[in-house]
Design an enzyme around this catalytic site. Structure first.
Site, PDB file in Angstrom:
ATOM      1  N   LYS A  80       0.789  -1.171  -0.008  1.00  0.00           N
ATOM      2  CA  LYS A  80      -0.040  -0.114   0.021  1.00  0.00           C
ATOM      3  C   LYS A  80       0.874   1.324   0.049  1.00  0.00           C
ATOM      4  O   LYS A  80       2.178   1.326   0.353  1.00  0.00           O
ATOM      5  CB  LYS A  80      -0.889  -0.074   1.334  1.00  0.00           C
ATOM      6  CG  LYS A  80      -2.260   0.829   1.088  1.00  0.00           C
ATOM      7  CD  LYS A  80      -3.035  -0.046   0.207  1.00  0.00           C
ATOM      8  CE  LYS A  80      -4.592   0.703   0.215  1.00  0.00           C
ATOM      9  NZ  LYS A  80      -5.756  -0.059  -0.152  1.00  0.00           N
ATOM     10  N   GLY A 177     -20.651   7.182   4.262  1.00  0.00           N
ATOM     11  CA  GLY A 177     -19.887   7.589   3.337  1.00  0.00           C
ATOM     12  C   GLY A 177     -20.386   7.336   2.009  1.00  0.00           C
ATOM     13  O   GLY A 177     -20.744   6.283   1.470  1.00  0.00           O
ATOM     14  N   LEU A 178     -20.492   8.218   1.059  1.00  0.00           N
ATOM     15  CA  LEU A 178     -21.273   8.340  -0.071  1.00  0.00           C
ATOM     16  C   LEU A 178     -20.171   8.540  -1.308  1.00  0.00           C
ATOM     17  O   LEU A 178     -20.392   9.304  -2.367  1.00  0.00           O
ATOM     18  CB  LEU A 178     -22.470   9.120  -0.323  1.00  0.00           C
ATOM     19  CG  LEU A 178     -23.557   8.713   0.568  1.00  0.00           C
ATOM     20  CD1 LEU A 178     -24.895   9.806   0.307  1.00  0.00           C
ATOM     21  CD2 LEU A 178     -24.026   7.260   0.456  1.00  0.00           C
TER      22      LEU A 178
END
Length: 347
Positions: A80, A177-178
């Protein structure tokens, strides 16, 4: 800052701090394990409060990618990267070229892709200076629709295990969360007949959810205490913690956010409260599964593999119940067994 003694350090193979004065790049790349193949995992851009927070995030996220890729049956290791900065104001071509050069210096041990704060355009810019990018435009592209599909299937698996229901009709889900994944997850849930309660920083996204899905909008701090069946975290991590768990009325936690548990012990607390937890790196693997088909991209094959998330989670839920263990412990053990067998096969 001690790395080797860090609580989130898990025998990582490589942790690299990257800096470029001209572009302002400040990034960290963590390669956790390459037993199964080159480390693959997205890049997150976020205005971390401190370098310590960024280090903790990249260490935890890279370990999660190792386990995610293993349980998804991919020939990828785990890695990551994080860029410290505000994605709304600090992006530039020079920044992503510098990031690309940093990734390139690892010579293929790590492939990056998009994550929070990063889009496919950013990845394409970095790709101009390195081949070690994935989720490319014109190939597998934006992975978020597949992450959303996997999240939706994970919620279905949790409801199936806990209530023996094949349908989500009438099930109430609180979606935190969108963003790209969260919004697409809402779409799947709405089409399946679920009722939605949502929160987000964006008034525009909240209006869209209310209009398109009939979602009920609540405040950011109110999402935890809603009388729902499922709490679906789709924003940043660590939202399952000592402060939020007492507020939860949901009996299922299943969402696409990474590192949902602030600490591993919170998985045990959820278990004691009778709350079924879908391990985050299992339920949100749809995106990386889609990326795995990049070279000879086939959307149908990708979707078919994403749909296996449902069965993987059911296996984890049943095993955890039979052995009276947390779902996180079971998932970790299953992933480690895959890696150990691969390591032994190479010996």
């Amino acid at each position: 800052m001690a790395i080797f003694e860090h609580l989130s350090f898990d025998e990582h193979e490589h942790v690299m701090f990257c800096h470029d004065k001209e572009s302002g790049l400040k990034a960290i790349i963590a390669v956790h394990d390459t037993t199964l193949g080159p480390a693959v995992g997205g890049c997150r851009m976020w205005p971390y409060d401190s370098e310590a927070d960024a280090v903790n995030d990249v260490l935890r996220l890279s370990r999660g990618m190792t386990y995610k890729n293993a349980l998804a049956g991919l020939e990828f290791g785990g890695g990551k990267s994080v860029i410290i900065g505000d994605p709304k104001s600090d992006k530039s071509e020079a920044l992503f070229h510098a990031f690309g050069r940093a990734v390139d210096s690892l010579g293929g041990r790590y492939y990056s892709a998009e994550d929070v704060g990063i889009n496919t355009s950013d990845i394409m810019t970095a790709h101009e200076v390195t081949p070690y990018m994935c989720g490319l435009e014109g190939q597998s592209g934006d992975p978020s629709p597949f992450t959303a599909l996997g999240t939706f299937l994970g919620i279905k698996a949790a409801v199936k295990h806990q209530r023996d229901l094949d349908s989500l009709e009438g099930i109430t889900v609180a979606v935190q969360g969108l963003g790209h994944v969260g919004f697409d997850t809402c779409r799947y849930l709405h089409e399946a007949g679920a009722k939605l309660i949502v929160c987000d920083l964006s008034a525009e996204q909240l209006d869209r959810a209310a209009t398109e899905f009939g979602a009920t909008v609540v405040g950011l701090d109110e999402i935890y205490s809603q009388a729902v069946d499922v709490y679906c975290p789709c924003a940043l991590g660590a939202t399952i913690n000592d402060n939020t768990i007492p507020q939860l009325k949901a009996t299922i936690v299943a969402g696409c956010a990474n590192n949902q548990l602030a600490e591993a012990r919170h998985g045990e607390i959820l278990k004691q409260k009778g709350i079924l937890y879908a391990p985050d790196y299992v339920i949100n693997a749809g995106g990386i599964i889609n990326v795995s088909f990049e070279k000879d991209y086939d959307a149908a094959k990708s979707e078919a593999k994403v749909r296996k998330i449902y069965d993987t989670l059911l296996t984890i839920f049943r095993k955890a119940e039979q052995e009276d263990r947390t779902t996180g412990e079971v998932a970790d053990e299953m992933a480690r067994e895959i890696i150990i067998k691969a390591r032994q096969a190479k010996a």
